[in-house]
Scaffold this active site. Structure first.
Site, PDB file in Angstrom:
ATOM      1  CD  GLN A  63     -14.793  34.948  13.169  1.00 12.39           C
ATOM      2  OE1 GLN A  63     -16.222  34.946  12.933  1.00 12.39           O
ATOM      3  NE2 GLN A  63     -14.212  34.198  14.131  1.00 12.39           N
ATOM      4  CD  GLU A  64     -16.257  28.249   7.557  1.00 10.31           C
ATOM      5  OE1 GLU A  64     -15.384  27.351   7.525  1.00 10.31           O
ATOM      6  OE2 GLU A  64     -17.374  27.595   7.478  1.00 10.31           O
ATOM      7  CG  ASN A  65     -19.640  35.895   4.225  1.00 11.57           C
ATOM      8  OD1 ASN A  65     -20.341  35.613   3.306  1.00 11.57           O
ATOM      9  ND2 ASN A  65     -19.638  36.892   4.837  1.00 11.57           N
ATOM     10  CB  SER A  67     -19.982  35.385  -0.171  1.00 11.93           C
ATOM     11  OG  SER A  67     -18.946  35.785  -1.254  1.00 11.93           O
ATOM     12  CE1 TYR A  68     -19.186  28.278   2.039  1.00 10.04           C
ATOM     13  CE2 TYR A  68     -18.955  27.250  -0.150  1.00 10.04           C
ATOM     14  CZ  TYR A  68     -19.584  27.290   1.160  1.00 10.04           C
ATOM     15  OH  TYR A  68     -20.338  26.432   1.291  1.00 10.04           O
ATOM     16  CB  CYS A  73      -7.297  31.750   7.587  1.00  7.72           C
ATOM     17  SG  CYS A  73      -7.636  31.104   6.149  1.00  7.72           S
ATOM     18  CD  GLU A  75      -3.630  30.121  10.378  1.00  7.09           C
ATOM     19  OE1 GLU A  75      -3.427  28.981  10.026  1.00  7.09           O
ATOM     20  OE2 GLU A  75      -4.941  30.614   9.979  1.00  7.09           O
ATOM     21  CB  CYS A 112      -4.361  27.882   4.033  1.00  7.88           C
ATOM     22  SG  CYS A 112      -4.698  29.690   4.187  1.00  7.88           S
ATOM     23  CB  CYS A 115      -2.314  31.925   6.557  1.00  8.64           C
ATOM     24  SG  CYS A 115      -4.161  32.153   6.870  1.00  8.64           S
TER      25      CYS A 115
END
EC number: 3.5.4.5
Length: 160
Positions: A63-65, A67-68, A73, A75, A112, A115
């Protein structure tokens, strides 16, 4: 001075059909939930499915945003949902499927670093290894018997 060597053992399955049936089903859930990802910026979709020791399967997608750093992620979405909704259940396995939305990816995509650390925390909490299976959108599937195979020098509560 002492030199130490760290090695990692990864099993590589040429195709999903080589996996045990219940892992094939878990990977199918990860591939399905991958399509629920909200990834308008990276267009990189990830799905994760977790099998608990009570037989429940908990899923998550990235779930991205805008505001990175505020995104999450797949996981961690799944593992935190498992911890919140089933706090006394152990995590047996996690299956991860990942790849770009608009092109093929047959290369297995491991979790990553963030995670890996989160999964390692749950291994420590439950005092039991978590098997991790990961793949691209299609193709080969990799398996490690414990997250610590991917993060052998994990930071844990013993350092605090």
């Amino acid at each position: 001075m002492i030199k130490k060597q760290i090695t990692t053992e990864i099993e590589v399955y040429e195709k999903e059909s080589e996996l045990p049936k219940h892992i094939q089903q878990l990977m199918l859930k990860a591939k399905e939930v991958r399509l629920n990802a909200y990834a308008p910026y990276s267009k990189f979709l990830v799905g994760a499915a977790i099998l608990l020791d009570n037989g429940e399967v908990v899923t998550g997608s990235n779930q991205e945003n805008s505001s990175y750093p505020s995104g999450l992620c797949a996981e961690r979405t799944a593992i935190y949902a498992a911890g919140a909704n089933y706090p006394n259940q152990k995590i047996l396995q996690i299956a991860i499927a990942a790849g770009p939305k608009e092109r093929e990816n047959i290369n297995p995509v491991p979790p990553c670093g963030a995670c890996r650390q989160a999964i390692a925390e749950y291994e420590q909490k439950q005092e039991q290894a978590i098997e991790v299976y990961f793949m691209g959108k299609t193709g080969k599937v990799c398996r490690v018997a414990s997250l610590l195979s991917l993060l052998p020098l994990a930071f844990d509560r013993h350092f605090l």
